[in-house]
Design an enzyme around this catalytic site. Structure first.
Site, mmCIF file in Angstrom:
data_model
loop_
_atom_site.group_PDB
_atom_site.id
_atom_site.type_symbol
_atom_site.label_atom_id
_atom_site.label_comp_id
_atom_site.label_asym_id
_atom_site.label_seq_id
_atom_site.Cartn_x
_atom_site.Cartn_y
_atom_site.Cartn_z
ATOM 1 N N HIS A 80 -5.601 16.244 -7.814
ATOM 2 C CA HIS A 80 -3.651 16.157 -6.994
ATOM 3 C C HIS A 80 -4.545 15.880 -6.048
ATOM 4 O O HIS A 80 -3.344 14.711 -5.561
ATOM 5 C CB HIS A 80 -4.052 17.893 -6.842
ATOM 6 N N ASP A 81 -5.631 15.722 -5.063
ATOM 7 C CA ASP A 81 -5.746 14.774 -4.280
ATOM 8 C C ASP A 81 -5.372 13.085 -4.046
ATOM 9 O O ASP A 81 -4.317 12.571 -3.401
ATOM 10 C CB ASP A 81 -6.541 15.158 -2.496
ATOM 11 N N VAL A 93 -1.603 11.944 -4.648
ATOM 12 C CA VAL A 93 -0.157 12.442 -3.928
ATOM 13 C C VAL A 93 -0.851 12.498 -2.845
ATOM 14 O O VAL A 93 -1.448 12.124 -2.182
ATOM 15 C CB VAL A 93 -0.358 13.884 -3.691
ATOM 16 N N GLY A 147 -2.416 8.925 -2.175
ATOM 17 C CA GLY A 147 -3.823 8.837 -2.055
ATOM 18 C C GLY A 147 -4.762 10.126 -1.326
ATOM 19 O O GLY A 147 -4.396 10.629 -1.492
ATOM 20 N N ASP A 156 -6.858 10.836 0.293
ATOM 21 C CA ASP A 156 -7.235 11.119 1.669
ATOM 22 C C ASP A 156 -7.237 12.294 1.962
ATOM 23 O O ASP A 156 -6.843 12.523 3.482
ATOM 24 C CB ASP A 156 -6.445 10.102 2.299
ATOM 25 N N SER A 196 -5.461 14.881 2.264
ATOM 26 C CA SER A 196 -3.934 15.196 2.756
ATOM 27 C C SER A 196 -3.727 16.921 1.753
ATOM 28 O O SER A 196 -3.006 17.767 2.451
ATOM 29 C CB SER A 196 -3.238 14.454 2.774
ATOM 30 N N GLU A 224 1.786 19.258 1.125
ATOM 31 C CA GLU A 224 1.732 19.246 -0.057
ATOM 32 C C GLU A 224 0.886 20.735 -0.388
ATOM 33 O O GLU A 224 1.342 21.097 -1.450
ATOM 34 C CB GLU A 224 -0.111 18.369 0.071
ATOM 35 N N HIS A 277 -8.763 19.179 -19.364
ATOM 36 C CA HIS A 277 -7.777 20.233 -19.890
ATOM 37 C C HIS A 277 -9.107 21.552 -21.202
ATOM 38 O O HIS A 277 -9.000 22.064 -21.910
ATOM 39 C CB HIS A 277 -6.302 19.817 -20.220
#
Length: 320
Positions: A66-67, A70, A72, A74, A76, A89, A190
């Site tokens: 996920h990081d 979204v 890159g 970083d 966030s 986020e 998964h």
């Protein structure tokens, strides 16, 4: 059944190495001088956390994904809401594992203050989660810096949806510099973790999706009733087989039509992705090679380096 020879496997591994080398700007062993025991500290902490709670492995792998997708890679995704940014986020999608990241970061801060970025902590922790849950590992490039921007709307516009069909999935990965090989290989994650019923009840109600095994659908309905606004949203294991072991089981499940999401089943709707699903189902070593190469490649998406960004002391907040 598709079975590659040892020579073919070596060729795949060599090609994967070339891809990651040619596309990467980050070095290996970035902390060899500034914090030589950073990776060992992170690994030990991750292993201890997973020993206490095996679900942490899936959470850390998912969080790195996920990081990177979204804004890159970083970190966030880790920023909390604040007066200046009330909707980061993490407010857009529920993820597990934030407390685990806090503990990992605290452990590395104790040995090397303000040296190892949260973005690199996520990359190392994902690798170590793979190692602990799957029994194989890979080298991680490092030197990422932490971003200062985190917006909830970026999740909606960047993350592939569990309701995507194959063309939307391929497009989502292409926009991040990833290809069909990466899409299929990374879907193997998964094989572990859990999913909320709301992510796949569209395949159960009002009628069962014809691409889902009917007996599997019946089992799922025992936990996941028809959706009702405001009702609880239970979770089920992503895989009914060995749900805490990262492996090529996902692909075996896909072939048996026993996967949860529309996006999982979509991999069988195009010849090239379906062929790779079959290959990965038949050959565990081949999937491991592909998965490792794709994780390294994903970890290089839109990274911040040099003087861009910062190295946060606490992953949830920007340094003051």
């Amino acid at each position: 059944m598709v079975k590659l020879t040892c020579v073919q496997l070596l060729m795949v591994a060599f090609q994967a190495t070339l891809i990651t080398m040619s596309s990467a700007e980050l070095p290996y062993n970035f902390y060899s001088s500034s914090c030589s025991n950073a990776e060992e500290t992170i690994k030990n902490t991750v292993y201890n956390l997973i020993d206490g709670n095996p679900s942490i492995a899936a959470a850390l792998i998912r969080m790195h994904f996920h990081d990177c997708f979204v804004m890159g890679c970083d970190a966030s995704i880790l920023l909390d809401s604040s007066n200046a940014n009330p909707q980061p986020e993490k407010s857009a999608i529920p993820l597990a594992g934030y407390e685990a990241v806090d503990k990992i970061k605290a452990a590395v801060e104790a040995v090397c203050p303000l040296t190892v970025s949260c973005a690199d902590v996520l990359a190392f922790a994902a690798r170590d989660s793979v190692s602990k849950s799957a029994g194989f590992s890979y080298h991680v490039r490092s030197g990422r810096r932490d971003g200062n921007v985190s917006k909830a709307f970026s999740v909606v516009t960047n993350m592939p949806s569990p309701f995507f069909g194959i063309e939307d999935l391929v497009g989502s990965f292409t926009r991040k510099g990833l290809n069909v090989d990466d899409l299929v290989a990374l879907s193997g994650a998964h094989s572990i973790g859990v999913a909320h019923c709301s992510g796949f009840t569209n395949r159960l109600y009002p009628e069962v999706d014809t691409t889902m095994d009917s007996a599997y659908a019946t089992d799922l309905k025992r936990t996941c009733p028809a959706p009702v606004r405001g009702a609880p949203d239970p979770v089920v294991n992503n895989s009914a087989v060995a749900p805490t072991t990262l492996s090529n089981q996902f692909f075996k499940n896909a072939v048996a039509r026993r996967v949860l999401f529309t996006s999982d089943a979509a991999l069988l709707t195009r010849n090239d992705t379906a062929a790779k699903v079959q290959e990965n189902a038949a050959d565990s070593l081949l999937w491991k090679v592909r998965f490792a190469a794709s994780m390294v490649k994903m970890g290089n998406i839109e990274v911040l380096t040099g003087t861009n960004g910062q190295v946060r002391k606490f992953c949830r907040t920007i340094n003051s």
